[in-house]
Design a protein around this motif. Sequence first.
Motif, PDB file in Angstrom:
ATOM      1  N   VAL A  46       0.838  -1.200   0.000  1.00 24.70           N
ATOM      2  CA  VAL A  46       0.000   0.000   0.000  1.00 24.70           C
ATOM      3  C   VAL A  46       0.871   1.249   0.000  1.00 24.70           C
ATOM      4  O   VAL A  46       0.609   2.214  -0.738  1.00 24.70           O
ATOM      5  N   ILE A  47       1.911   1.245   0.818  1.00 24.66           N
ATOM      6  CA  ILE A  47       2.793   2.407   0.917  1.00 24.66           C
ATOM      7  C   ILE A  47       3.500   2.659  -0.411  1.00 24.66           C
ATOM      8  O   ILE A  47       3.557   3.793  -0.904  1.00 24.66           O
ATOM      9  N   GLU A  48       4.035   1.601  -1.007  1.00 19.83           N
ATOM     10  CA  GLU A  48       4.763   1.780  -2.261  1.00 19.83           C
ATOM     11  C   GLU A  48       3.822   2.210  -3.388  1.00 19.83           C
ATOM     12  O   GLU A  48       4.207   3.000  -4.254  1.00 19.83           O
ATOM     13  N   ASN A  49       2.606   1.704  -3.362  1.00 16.88           N
ATOM     14  CA  ASN A  49       1.637   2.130  -4.368  1.00 16.88           C
ATOM     15  C   ASN A  49       1.296   3.612  -4.189  1.00 16.88           C
ATOM     16  O   ASN A  49       1.150   4.353  -5.170  1.00 16.88           O
ATOM     17  N   ALA A  50       1.180   4.049  -2.947  1.00 19.37           N
ATOM     18  CA  ALA A  50       0.888   5.465  -2.694  1.00 19.37           C
ATOM     19  C   ALA A  50       2.029   6.348  -3.169  1.00 19.37           C
ATOM     20  O   ALA A  50       1.814   7.408  -3.764  1.00 19.37           O
ATOM     21  N   LEU A  51       3.251   5.916  -2.927  1.00 18.42           N
ATOM     22  CA  LEU A  51       4.401   6.712  -3.344  1.00 18.42           C
ATOM     23  C   LEU A  51       4.541   6.742  -4.858  1.00 18.42           C
ATOM     24  O   LEU A  51       5.014   7.730  -5.426  1.00 18.42           O
ATOM     25  N   SER A  52       4.109   5.673  -5.518  1.00 18.24           N
ATOM     26  CA  SER A  52       4.210   5.639  -6.980  1.00 18.24           C
ATOM     27  C   SER A  52       3.256   6.628  -7.627  1.00 18.24           C
ATOM     28  O   SER A  52       3.419   6.977  -8.799  1.00 18.24           O
ATOM     29  N   ARG A  53       2.267   7.097  -6.883  1.00 17.08           N
ATOM     30  CA  ARG A  53       1.302   8.056  -7.409  1.00 17.08           C
ATOM     31  C   ARG A  53       1.819   9.487  -7.308  1.00 17.08           C
ATOM     32  O   ARG A  53       1.202  10.402  -7.847  1.00 17.08           O
ATOM     33  N   ARG A  54       2.937   9.684  -6.595  1.00 20.33           N
ATOM     34  CA  ARG A  54       3.470  11.023  -6.408  1.00 20.33           C
ATOM     35  C   ARG A  54       4.423  11.363  -7.540  1.00 20.33           C
ATOM     36  O   ARG A  54       4.751  10.543  -8.386  1.00 20.33           O
ATOM     37  N   GLU A  55       4.905  12.608  -7.537  1.00 22.26           N
ATOM     38  CA  GLU A  55       5.908  13.056  -8.504  1.00 22.26           C
ATOM     39  C   GLU A  55       7.187  13.424  -7.755  1.00 22.26           C
ATOM     40  O   GLU A  55       7.145  14.262  -6.866  1.00 22.26           O
ATOM     41  N   PRO A  56       8.340  12.802  -8.103  1.00 18.18           N
ATOM     42  CA  PRO A  56       8.510  11.738  -9.079  1.00 18.18           C
ATOM     43  C   PRO A  56       7.925  10.437  -8.545  1.00 18.18           C
ATOM     44  O   PRO A  56       7.650  10.329  -7.357  1.00 18.18           O
ATOM     45  N   PRO A  57       7.775   9.437  -9.407  1.00 13.73           N
ATOM     46  CA  PRO A  57       7.073   8.231  -8.996  1.00 13.73           C
ATOM     47  C   PRO A  57       7.847   7.338  -8.042  1.00 13.73           C
ATOM     48  O   PRO A  57       7.270   6.386  -7.536  1.00 13.73           O
ATOM     49  N   ASP A  58       9.117   7.593  -7.749  1.00 12.09           N
ATOM     50  CA  ASP A  58       9.878   6.666  -6.921  1.00 12.09           C
ATOM     51  C   ASP A  58      10.712   7.404  -5.868  1.00 12.09           C
ATOM     52  O   ASP A  58      11.928   7.480  -5.978  1.00 12.09           O
ATOM     53  N   PRO A  59      10.066   7.942  -4.825  1.00 17.95           N
ATOM     54  CA  PRO A  59      10.835   8.523  -3.729  1.00 17.95           C
ATOM     55  C   PRO A  59      11.046   7.539  -2.584  1.00 17.95           C
ATOM     56  O   PRO A  59      11.170   7.929  -1.434  1.00 17.95           O
ATOM     57  N   ARG A  60      11.079   6.239  -2.888  1.00 15.43           N
ATOM     58  CA  ARG A  60      11.079   5.237  -1.821  1.00 15.43           C
ATOM     59  C   ARG A  60      12.373   5.229  -1.011  1.00 15.43           C
ATOM     60  O   ARG A  60      12.411   4.663   0.067  1.00 15.43           O
ATOM     61  N   GLY A  61      13.431   5.864  -1.522  1.00 17.45           N
ATOM     62  CA  GLY A  61      14.651   5.912  -0.728  1.00 17.45           C
ATOM     63  C   GLY A  61      14.451   6.619   0.590  1.00 17.45           C
ATOM     64  O   GLY A  61      15.172   6.372   1.560  1.00 17.45           O
ATOM     65  N   TYR A  62      13.470   7.511   0.664  1.00 13.04           N
ATOM     66  CA  TYR A  62      13.233   8.246   1.896  1.00 13.04           C
ATOM     67  C   TYR A  62      12.573   7.388   2.974  1.00 13.04           C
ATOM     68  O   TYR A  62      12.478   7.819   4.119  1.00 13.04           O
ATOM     69  N   LEU A  63      12.100   6.196   2.650  1.00 14.00           N
ATOM     70  CA  LEU A  63      11.489   5.346   3.659  1.00 14.00           C
ATOM     71  C   LEU A  63      12.488   4.900   4.715  1.00 14.00           C
ATOM     72  O   LEU A  63      12.101   4.501   5.810  1.00 14.00           O
ATOM     73  N   GLN A  64      13.789   4.968   4.405  1.00 14.86           N
ATOM     74  CA  GLN A  64      14.814   4.621   5.383  1.00 14.86           C
ATOM     75  C   GLN A  64      15.209   5.817   6.240  1.00 14.86           C
ATOM     76  O   GLN A  64      16.006   5.678   7.169  1.00 14.86           O
ATOM     77  N   ALA A  65      14.690   6.980   5.922  1.00 20.12           N
ATOM     78  CA  ALA A  65      15.050   8.208   6.635  1.00 20.12           C
ATOM     79  C   ALA A  65      14.080   8.465   7.780  1.00 20.12           C
ATOM     80  O   ALA A  65      13.138   7.705   8.028  1.00 20.12           O
ATOM     81  N   ARG A  66      14.325   9.572   8.485  1.00 22.23           N
ATOM     82  CA  ARG A  66      13.445  10.016   9.568  1.00 22.23           C
ATOM     83  C   ARG A  66      12.706  11.279   9.123  1.00 22.23           C
ATOM     84  O   ARG A  66      13.222  12.056   8.318  1.00 22.23           O
ATOM     85  N   LEU A  67      11.530  11.505   9.665  1.00 21.56           N
ATOM     86  CA  LEU A  67      10.773  12.698   9.299  1.00 21.56           C
ATOM     87  C   LEU A  67      11.555  13.971   9.607  1.00 21.56           C
ATOM     88  O   LEU A  67      11.505  14.940   8.845  1.00 21.56           O
ATOM     89  N   VAL A  68      12.291  14.004  10.718  1.00 25.42           N
ATOM     90  CA  VAL A  68      12.995  15.226  11.111  1.00 25.42           C
ATOM     91  C   VAL A  68      14.122  15.577  10.150  1.00 25.42           C
ATOM     92  O   VAL A  68      14.626  16.702  10.179  1.00 25.42           O
ATOM     93  N   ASP A  69      14.528  14.649   9.290  1.00 22.83           N
ATOM     94  CA  ASP A  69      15.643  14.892   8.379  1.00 22.83           C
ATOM     95  C   ASP A  69      15.195  15.276   6.970  1.00 22.83           C
ATOM     96  O   ASP A  69      16.041  15.567   6.124  1.00 22.83           O
ATOM     97  N   LEU A  70      13.896  15.269   6.704  1.00 22.67           N
ATOM     98  CA  LEU A  70      13.427  15.525   5.349  1.00 22.67           C
ATOM     99  C   LEU A  70      13.329  17.020   5.069  1.00 22.67           C
ATOM    100  O   LEU A  70      12.989  17.806   5.952  1.00 22.67           O
ATOM    101  N   PRO A  71      13.598  17.429   3.821  1.00 22.81           N
ATOM    102  CA  PRO A  71      13.277  18.799   3.428  1.00 22.81           C
ATOM    103  C   PRO A  71      11.780  19.025   3.547  1.00 22.81           C
ATOM    104  O   PRO A  71      10.980  18.088   3.461  1.00 22.81           O
ATOM    105  N   ARG A  72      11.378  20.281   3.716  1.00 29.34           N
ATOM    106  CA  ARG A  72       9.971  20.552   4.019  1.00 29.34           C
ATOM    107  C   ARG A  72       9.049  20.146   2.870  1.00 29.34           C
ATOM    108  O   ARG A  72       7.945  19.633   3.117  1.00 29.34           O
ATOM    109  N   THR A  73       9.448  20.341   1.604  1.00 33.59           N
ATOM    110  CA  THR A  73       8.561  19.951   0.508  1.00 33.59           C
ATOM    111  C   THR A  73       8.475  18.431   0.392  1.00 33.59           C
ATOM    112  O   THR A  73       7.413  17.893   0.068  1.00 33.59           O
ATOM    113  N   THR A  74       9.570  17.740   0.631  1.00 34.95           N
ATOM    114  CA  THR A  74       9.537  16.280   0.622  1.00 34.95           C
ATOM    115  C   THR A  74       8.666  15.765   1.746  1.00 34.95           C
ATOM    116  O   THR A  74       7.891  14.814   1.578  1.00 34.95           O
ATOM    117  N   LEU A  75       8.776  16.393   2.921  1.00 35.40           N
ATOM    118  CA  LEU A  75       7.948  16.019   4.060  1.00 35.40           C
ATOM    119  C   LEU A  75       6.472  16.209   3.737  1.00 35.40           C
ATOM    120  O   LEU A  75       5.641  15.328   3.988  1.00 35.40           O
TER     121      LEU A  75
END
Length: 733
Positions: free
Chosen positions: A653-682
């Motif tokens: 479900v998570i990967e399908n949701a991320l595939s709907r975003r632009e760009p379609p593959d931001p899955r590398g951020y799943l290994q990160a923490r919310l506090v480390d993300l840029p604000r637009t990525t967050l």
Amino acid sequence: MTPGHGQRPPDEPKAGADPAAPGAGAGPATTPGQSQLAELLAAHGAYARPLRALVARLAEPVAVASGSGAAAPKGAVSDGAVSDSAVSDSAVSDGAVLDGRAVGRLTRAAGLPRRTVEEVLAALGDDVVDDPVVGPRIRPDRAAGYRALVDSGGLAVAASADPLAGQLAARADLVATMRELIAAAPRPRADLDHVAATAETAARRALWLAATYDLAGRHVLCVGDHDLTSLAAAAVIPGLRVTVVDVDDDLLDFLDAQARARGLAVHPYFADLRFGLPPAVAGGADIAFTDPPYTPEGVALFCARGAEGLRDRERGRVLLAYGFSARTPTLGWKTQRALLDAGFVIEAMLPAFHAYDGAEAVGARADHYVCRPTTHTWRHLERSTGPLAADLAIYTHGRSSLESVAKEMTEPAARALRDAAVGAARPLATATATVAAARPATAPAAATDAPAATGQLVFVGDAVPAGLAGGGTAARAAWPVTHVRLATVLAQGLPPAARARRPVAVAADLTDDPGGWLPRLLLAVNADALAAVVRADHPAMAAAVPGTPRRAGWSGPGAGSLGPAGHLPVGATGPKWTALPPRPVGQSAGGRLWVLPFASFDLAGSDNPTDRPLRSLLDRAHGRIGNVWREALIAHFREEHATTLGKRDARAVIENALSRREPPDPRGYLQARLVDLPRTTLASLIDAAEWTWWPEALREIGDDARAGIRAGAEASPADAAGGDAGTAAGGRA
């Protein structure tokens, strides 16, 4: 450096002058400027070559455009003729004085410290003019004499060739692209020691990396990247992944947007390097590059973080751009010593490799260092890294400069901060105390005997300021103060000991916030209330108080923007904090101060069924996003949709949701923490999470998942009737 190789005239050199120096015996000087220049060259002796090159540049003949008679800079399209008389009469009639901008342009072109350029110009006197077409140059009728004086022909013959000149010429498209990107990028921030590198330098860095290392399909870490080196490198090297860590939210948003638009594998993360490197970034890169603040502390810190990011401790390299003025070698010695003390060996150094549109004190140039970590580096990192290791003063400008003096918060400001934090938690505290007092009571209390509110006050900052504890013994007992450093909270949240007593109110000193601390603090803290002292030019103030001017350099929507609903803007909403009206608290040595108070978002009063699972995600901002999201999804479907969701289905479900975003593959951020993300990525990730709480998210991932939905529908008639589906389709998804 060596002197020129022109033939020595037969005249005896001036007494006391170096007889081998060009100009020392060049015949009688015909103007005062030539006499003063000859003395200056003689004083520099064997090290006069850069000065000679500057004068040769000023004395160059100017190419004349065919048929026009107008002067054009050398190298422009012309009929090949050159002239010493092409300068306009108006420019040379009275010996025009060079203004600061003309001196700055000359400094950047020559690559000499501005003071040295000014020294040469002072020697030349009225012999140099600022032509409106070609810029500063020596008067045409005197240029030939100066060319002979500095042996300009010998300089041209002896000049070393640029090994990257051919590649740069072949990649004019890259240089043009980088020039456009630099022009569109956020403005340099003086408080972060930003000075923009030229477009040619950004391209040069990328081409040098491609020619020196086998980086196709590899990983580069940029420790700070206001110069956009990441975009240039990713555009040049096939399959290259680039991770960027930076404290500037506007820059991170710009890099993210450009990487998405151009299909480049550039992944930005927020990091104040004084507090550490994001865990998702540590130990993953093949090579690191940094152009840090030019202080010993800044260079050592940024290089140390670069070393932390290396995957191969035996072969990894940290590439450093650093320059110092030839007039202040002691600063260069201190910085190089700091590198050596950190365990780095300087494996190579390419002089004047980097050029800048600014930094005139160091000649708008920096050298390119290849630094190799040693076993001493890793021991140094083990001793030095961590939340309490780095000093905040690493810059040359602003409130975190080495020259800045820490100012303790005034007592009135501390009291206002305490009152705002306690006041935001007061409704909850009063209700808690009332319930506790009512349980053993045998008779209702009088209205005037309402129990006093109590709780835990946590101060986040350096030393606890006077006045924070309260005005008396009763106040201090009701709200005892616990002290936690900001770096600790950003790294791991509030320690359990600080949350042992409810309610918890956090009071934070963010007067030195470069802009990104406040939104990360709101993510990192789980408490009942939070109040922060910020300066009037903080980006959050521009959103909270209309008409408030922003600090120079900020161009985005504001790193602490409160949003139209009064929530932290993570996605459509952020059901964690509700912003309360800000309060002015007077002046400080650095300007006016404001208190921004927040109360914990009331989930019980929310009519949105997705606020609760989203809150569970926001409250675990230090966990891996993929794991936290998956667990929240499983719990939500079990409680709200009576559906047992397996880990594999939740991941799908998570990967399908991320595939709907632009760009379609931001899955590398799943290994990160919310506090480390840029604000637009967050915001993008939270918007994607918003969609996953609805049954439609599960229906899209396959037959097995649809079987699970049918089982849940049998237990939940509302789901079977499509109630949630209608809300999801027409609501906040």
